[in-house]
Design an enzyme around this catalytic site. Structure first.
Site, PDB file in Angstrom:
ATOM      1  N   TYR A 107       0.799  -1.223   0.000  1.00 21.92           N
ATOM      2  CA  TYR A 107       0.000   0.000   0.000  1.00 21.92           C
ATOM      3  C   TYR A 107       0.835   1.278   0.000  1.00 21.92           C
ATOM      4  O   TYR A 107       0.756   2.079  -0.925  1.00 21.92           O
ATOM      5  CB  TYR A 107      -0.969   0.004   1.194  1.00 21.92           C
ATOM      6  N   PRO A 120     -11.139  -0.263  -2.758  1.00 19.43           N
ATOM      7  CA  PRO A 120     -12.369  -0.937  -3.179  1.00 19.43           C
ATOM      8  C   PRO A 120     -13.604  -0.060  -2.965  1.00 19.43           C
ATOM      9  O   PRO A 120     -13.614   0.834  -2.117  1.00 19.43           O
ATOM     10  CB  PRO A 120     -12.431  -2.169  -2.275  1.00 19.43           C
ATOM     11  N   HIS A 343      -7.495   1.279   1.237  1.00 16.79           N
ATOM     12  CA  HIS A 343      -7.257  -0.110   1.624  1.00 16.79           C
ATOM     13  C   HIS A 343      -6.153  -0.311   2.672  1.00 16.79           C
ATOM     14  O   HIS A 343      -6.061  -1.365   3.296  1.00 16.79           O
ATOM     15  CB  HIS A 343      -6.880  -0.871   0.351  1.00 16.79           C
ATOM     16  N   LYS A 437     -24.862 -20.280  -2.231  1.00 19.58           N
ATOM     17  CA  LYS A 437     -24.020 -21.246  -1.507  1.00 19.58           C
ATOM     18  C   LYS A 437     -24.735 -22.584  -1.350  1.00 19.58           C
ATOM     19  O   LYS A 437     -24.124 -23.625  -1.156  1.00 19.58           O
ATOM     20  CB  LYS A 437     -23.716 -20.720  -0.094  1.00 19.58           C
ATOM     21  N   TYR A 470      -5.001 -14.995  -7.993  1.00 22.50           N
ATOM     22  CA  TYR A 470      -4.849 -14.576  -6.602  1.00 22.50           C
ATOM     23  C   TYR A 470      -6.220 -14.618  -5.942  1.00 22.50           C
ATOM     24  O   TYR A 470      -7.165 -14.060  -6.467  1.00 22.50           O
ATOM     25  CB  TYR A 470      -4.320 -13.132  -6.602  1.00 22.50           C
ATOM     26  N   SER A 472      -7.610 -13.726  -1.981  1.00 27.38           N
ATOM     27  CA  SER A 472      -7.160 -13.356  -0.628  1.00 27.38           C
ATOM     28  C   SER A 472      -7.597 -14.399   0.374  1.00 27.38           C
ATOM     29  O   SER A 472      -8.741 -14.839   0.373  1.00 27.38           O
ATOM     30  CB  SER A 472      -7.720 -12.015  -0.159  1.00 27.38           C
ATOM     31  N   SER A 577     -11.427 -12.021  -4.829  1.00 31.37           N
ATOM     32  CA  SER A 577     -11.624 -11.977  -3.385  1.00 31.37           C
ATOM     33  C   SER A 577     -13.073 -12.264  -3.032  1.00 31.37           C
ATOM     34  O   SER A 577     -13.983 -11.748  -3.681  1.00 31.37           O
ATOM     35  CB  SER A 577     -11.257 -10.577  -2.884  1.00 31.37           C
ATOM     36  N   GLN A 578     -13.246 -13.105  -2.021  1.00 30.88           N
ATOM     37  CA  GLN A 578     -14.597 -13.267  -1.481  1.00 30.88           C
ATOM     38  C   GLN A 578     -14.770 -12.278  -0.336  1.00 30.88           C
ATOM     39  O   GLN A 578     -13.947 -12.249   0.593  1.00 30.88           O
ATOM     40  CB  GLN A 578     -14.810 -14.688  -0.933  1.00 30.88           C
TER      41      GLN A 578
HETATM   42  N1  COA Z   1     -19.852 -29.188   2.438  1.00 35.74           N
HETATM   43  C1  COA Z   1     -20.866 -28.449   2.890  1.00 35.74           C
HETATM   44  N2  COA Z   1     -20.727 -27.164   3.303  1.00 35.74           N
HETATM   45  C2  COA Z   1     -19.499 -26.610   3.217  1.00 35.74           C
HETATM   46  C3  COA Z   1     -18.391 -27.343   2.729  1.00 35.74           C
HETATM   47  C4  COA Z   1     -18.611 -28.693   2.322  1.00 35.74           C
HETATM   48  N3  COA Z   1     -17.616 -29.451   1.857  1.00 35.74           N
HETATM   49  N4  COA Z   1     -17.311 -26.540   2.771  1.00 35.74           N
HETATM   50  C5  COA Z   1     -17.715 -25.345   3.255  1.00 35.74           C
HETATM   51  N5  COA Z   1     -19.039 -25.402   3.547  1.00 35.74           N
HETATM   52  C6  COA Z   1     -19.877 -24.348   4.121  1.00 35.74           C
HETATM   53  C7  COA Z   1     -19.206 -23.672   5.302  1.00 35.74           C
HETATM   54  O1  COA Z   1     -19.494 -24.327   6.488  1.00 35.74           O
HETATM   55  C8  COA Z   1     -19.850 -22.289   5.257  1.00 35.74           C
HETATM   56  O2  COA Z   1     -21.157 -22.369   5.798  1.00 35.74           O
HETATM   57  P1  COA Z   1     -22.035 -21.051   6.220  1.00 35.74           P
HETATM   58  O3  COA Z   1     -22.591 -20.490   4.976  1.00 35.74           O
HETATM   59  O4  COA Z   1     -23.079 -21.637   7.092  1.00 35.74           O
HETATM   60  O5  COA Z   1     -21.111 -20.129   6.912  1.00 35.74           O
HETATM   61  C9  COA Z   1     -19.989 -22.022   3.780  1.00 35.74           C
HETATM   62  O6  COA Z   1     -20.009 -23.298   3.165  1.00 35.74           O
HETATM   63  C10 COA Z   1     -18.884 -21.166   3.215  1.00 35.74           C
HETATM   64  O7  COA Z   1     -17.664 -21.850   3.229  1.00 35.74           O
HETATM   65  P2  COA Z   1     -16.624 -21.676   2.042  1.00 35.74           P
HETATM   66  O8  COA Z   1     -17.321 -21.291   0.800  1.00 35.74           O
HETATM   67  O9  COA Z   1     -15.776 -22.893   1.966  1.00 35.74           O
HETATM   68  O10 COA Z   1     -15.785 -20.429   2.412  1.00 35.74           O
HETATM   69  P3  COA Z   1     -15.163 -19.935   3.779  1.00 35.74           P
HETATM   70  O11 COA Z   1     -16.219 -19.249   4.560  1.00 35.74           O
HETATM   71  O12 COA Z   1     -14.398 -21.018   4.435  1.00 35.74           O
HETATM   72  O13 COA Z   1     -14.172 -18.819   3.220  1.00 35.74           O
HETATM   73  C11 COA Z   1     -12.170 -17.860   2.413  1.00 35.74           C
HETATM   74  C12 COA Z   1     -13.034 -19.115   2.474  1.00 35.74           C
HETATM   75  C13 COA Z   1     -10.905 -18.172   1.675  1.00 35.74           C
HETATM   76  C14 COA Z   1     -12.929 -16.782   1.635  1.00 35.74           C
HETATM   77  C15 COA Z   1     -11.902 -17.394   3.869  1.00 35.74           C
HETATM   78  O14 COA Z   1     -11.147 -18.371   4.537  1.00 35.74           O
HETATM   79  C16 COA Z   1     -11.115 -16.124   3.947  1.00 35.74           C
HETATM   80  O15 COA Z   1      -9.901 -16.153   4.044  1.00 35.74           O
HETATM   81  N6  COA Z   1     -11.814 -14.963   3.943  1.00 35.74           N
HETATM   82  C17 COA Z   1     -11.203 -13.652   4.020  1.00 35.74           C
HETATM   83  C18 COA Z   1     -10.953 -13.108   2.644  1.00 35.74           C
HETATM   84  C19 COA Z   1     -10.612 -11.654   2.694  1.00 35.74           C
HETATM   85  O16 COA Z   1      -9.924 -11.165   3.550  1.00 35.74           O
HETATM   86  N7  COA Z   1     -11.150 -10.934   1.686  1.00 35.74           N
HETATM   87  C20 COA Z   1     -11.022  -9.527   1.608  1.00 35.74           C
HETATM   88  C21 COA Z   1      -9.816  -9.043   0.932  1.00 35.74           C
HETATM   89  S1  COA Z   1      -9.951  -7.287   0.763  1.00 35.74           S
END
Ligand code: COA
Length: 649
Positions: A107, A120, A343, A437, A470, A472, A577-578
């Site tokens: 940054y 963003p 950011h 989802k 990439y 995040s 990014s999510q």
């Molecule tokens: N079977 C059934 N459900 C599942 C599953 C599976 N195999 N794997 C995951 N799920 C469910 C999870 O339990 C979760 O349930 P919820 O909706 O009840 O919370 C949901 O699916 C989402 O999980 P998933 O899609 O795997 O994503 P996550 O929440 O683990 O997120 C990342 C993954 C990488 C996005 C997260 O770890 C992360 O790092 N987030 C931060 C990103 C960030 O900083 N972004 C901003 C940058 S500016």
């Protein structure tokens, strides 16, 4: 660990000990101190993962060359080992060996404008007001909502968040209010005023390019009610009706070196210096925007996204911002609302948590009208515009919203004009309504990994190859953690996307390859015993650390960082990014390379909101095309899984 345990959960901060036994601030400190320190992964592991990640994106020759360089780098007693030891020493001494370095390299030393290239934006659900009264009422309620959230930050009663069953670092919440980036000649800085002796009691409001200091607390420390804020906003509105003011805020949209130079000119004047200081110190900014030109409904979403990211140009709302401010809410007269955030201080999730709170807050009906008390006129922040400053403003306008020339006009054939930053941005929103989802979950697949594989498929179908991707990954499980990288392009993803349209591969095999690719991505993110990005085991930040350690130790740059494969690996054609939210919205940002895409998504239970950005100056990229292919990829992947229920594991 079961996947079902991986969702973000919250627990009150007081869970550590009964709250009566501890002061509020010791609760926060105890929580923060209890977090593990970011580890330095083993050198061999990082290099192995690096080589593996290169396989889908470099040629066999490039890979063989890199393998040799990696072997030389890790020879016993060699440069790799020395740098690793240096990093481990740094990790023993510091609270977080990475966070300062990351702040600077990602940054503060980044010289491109923060607008489009770094900050963003977010569009909030459209509000149903269409006039000034509605605009100011909503803005007042929004301000009250942010102050309500701020009270939780101030009293340190924010619930601790959880990811993968582990508590997360909450520090970023303390950085997003009362903060501002300050330009510097080689490196910027970020100043946070919330812990100063006299923390700010005001916000900045900007209307028609005119800035105001609005006190939002009474002298006894209680916040103004939304009725009272509304009255103050009306005063501001009525005293800023002239539309011919110099858009001084547009200076903040320029390249950081140009802005740093203009900044030192601007603040030579005492009045200007005080006005700038008031903006920097304020809790946040509210931009009361003029309506944007009419466009048809199908391009309106993209137009509003642009309004949030850059303001629409020097003739529209770009001067109605101070882009260095960490948090700026935008409320326009036509019901468009959103925000843009700088950011350096934080990632998207804390901003979204605040937004979710504020949006819920704005829905609460006003039960009692609060008593009207006489309040002073908000202070207008004045700027003395010298000819030099005016010229800097003109240059910033030019850079942001006027087309320039590609090369000197003395060239034999006049070159085509280069697009301005605004013309160059190609952004689109995809509101994917077929499923959310819920579908991947019903197939026992991680929704995030499923979406990432759809992106891989979409990209491959357009370009016939994989690219450095990439995503995040949060490192907030660690004290002062920011992010690492999940590399979504893997050999498993490449095998799957190649097979998907190959008539020689059976549907049954395709299902198997899809599941394998999704699981490989999930393993990279979180699952034992593989690489686990969110547990500090990914290789990207470690490689960066080794490189910065080499610079710090003044050793010559190791060959692995001068290699073609390294350049390819760091050229993220897909930067994704999510950012999940409860509010039906999605964040967006510009691509990080000229020929790349920026993709952000908010997976909701029954639908997914995507934003896709690209640059118009690159003939090979097109945001609408990628969005279209993404939609098709998601549908095709669902159809494939649904046609073979027997293949479920
Ligand atoms: N079977 C059934 N459900 C599942 C599953 C599976 N195999 N794997 C995951 N799920 C469910 C999870 O339990 C979760 O349930 P919820 O909706 O009840 O919370 C949901 O699916 C989402 O999980 P998933 O899609 O795997 O994503 P996550 O929440 O683990 O997120 C990342 C993954 C990488 C996005 C997260 O770890 C992360 O790092 N987030 C931060 C990103 C960030 O900083 N972004 C901003 C940058 S500016």
């Amino acid at each position: 660990m079961e996947d079902g345990q991986q969702k973000e959960k919250v627990k009150p901060l007081g869970f550590l000990k009964p709250s009566s036994m501890m002061t509020v601030s010791s609760r926060f400190k105890t929580h923060q101190d209890s977090l593990p320190r970011l580890p330095v992964p083993p050198l061999q592991q990082t290099l192995d993962h690096y080589l593996k990640a290169l396989q889908p994106i470099v040629s066999e020759e490039e890979w063989a060359q890199t393998k040799q360089l990696v072997e030389e780098f890790q020879t016993a007693g060699g440069v790799g080992e020395r740098l690793q030891k240096g990093l481990e020493r740094r990790a023993r001494k510091m609270e977080n060996w990475l966070s300062d370095w990351w702040l600077k390299t990602a940054y503060l030393q980044y010289r491109q404008p923060v607008v489009i290239y770094s900050s963003p934006g977010l569009v909030l659900p459209r509000q149903d007001f269409v006039d000034r009264q509605g605009q100011l009422r909503f803005a007042a309620k929004l301000i009250e909502g942010v102050l309500d959230f701020k009270a939780r930050i101030d009293h340190e009663t924010l619930p601790v968040e959880y990811l993968g069953g582990k508590p997360l670092c909450m520090n970023q919440y303390y950085q997003i209010l009362s903060s501002c980036r300050v330009p510097g000649p080689k490196q910027d800085s970020v100043t946070n005023f919330s812990k100063t002796k006299k923390p700010p009691m005001h916000i900045t409001v900007v209307h028609n390019y005119q800035f105001f200091e609005l006190d939002v607390y009474h002298s006894d420390g209680t916040p103004l009610t939304s009725d009272q804020i509304f009255t103050q906003l009306e005063k501001i509105w009525n005293s800023s009706l002239q539309t011919n003011k110099e858009p001084v805020g547009i200076l903040t949209s320029n390249h950081r070196n140009s802005w740093a130079k203009a900044y030192s000119t601007l603040i030579k004047d005492k009045v200007n210096r005080e006005s700038v200081h008031s903006i920097q110190k304020s809790i946040f900014t509210v931009c009361l925007d003029a309506p944007m030109p009419w466009v048809s409904e199908d391009v309106r979403r993209s137009q509003v996204a642009g309004q949030m990211l850059h303001g629409g140009g020097s003739k529209l709302n770009s001067g109605n911002r101070w882009f260095d401010k960490t948090l700026q809410f935008i409320v326009a007269e036509d019901g468009s609302c959103g925000l843009v955030y700088e950011h350096a201080a934080a990632e998207g999730p804390p901003i979204i948590t605040l937004v979710d709170h504020v949006i819920e807050f704005t829905k609460k009906p006003e039960l009692v009208r609060s008593p009207m008390v006489p309040l002073p006129m908000p202070k207008k922040l004045r700027f003395n515009i010298t000819p030099e400053i005016k010229s800097d403003i003109e240059k910033a306008k030019q850079n942001l919203s006027m087309a320039g020339r590609g090369c000197p006009v003395s060239a034999p054939h006049p070159p085509p004009p280069t697009p301005s930053m605004i013309q160059d941005l190609d952004i689109t929103m995809l509101m994917f309504h077929h499923f959310g989802k819920d579908f991947p979950k019903s197939e026992k697949l991680s929704p995030d990994s499923f979406i990432q594989m759809a992106l891989q498929l979409a990209y491959y179908r357009i370009y016939g190859q994989a690219c450095a991707t990439y995503e995040s990954a949060s490192l907030r499980m660690f004290h002062l953690g920011r992010t690492d990288t999940i590399r979504s392009a893997s050999m498993d993803s490449l095998t799957f996307v190649k097979a998907m349209d190959n008539p020689d591969v059976t549907e049954h095999q395709k299902v198997g390859l899809l599941r394998k690719a999704v699981q490989a991505h999930r393993a990279y993110t979180e699952q034992l015993p593989f690489l686990q990005a969110i547990r500090g085991e990914a290789f990207d930040r470690h490689l960066l650390g080794l490189k910065l350690q080499a610079i710090e130790d003044l050793v010559s740059m190791p060959d692995i960082f001068m290699d073609t494969s390294y350049a390819i690996a760091m050229h993220f054609n897909l930067s994704t990014s999510q950012v999940p939210a409860k509010t039906d919205c999605v964040m967006f940002f510009g691509p990080v390379v000229p020929d790349g895409y920026g993709v952000c998504y908010n997976p909701m239970e029954a639908h997914i909101n995507f934003s896709v950005s690209a640059y118009n100056s690159c003939a090979e990229t097109n945001a609408v095309r990628l969005a279209h292919y993404l939609e098709k990829a998601l549908l095709d992947m669902r159809a494939l899984l649904q046609s073979h229920p027997q293949a479920k594991l």
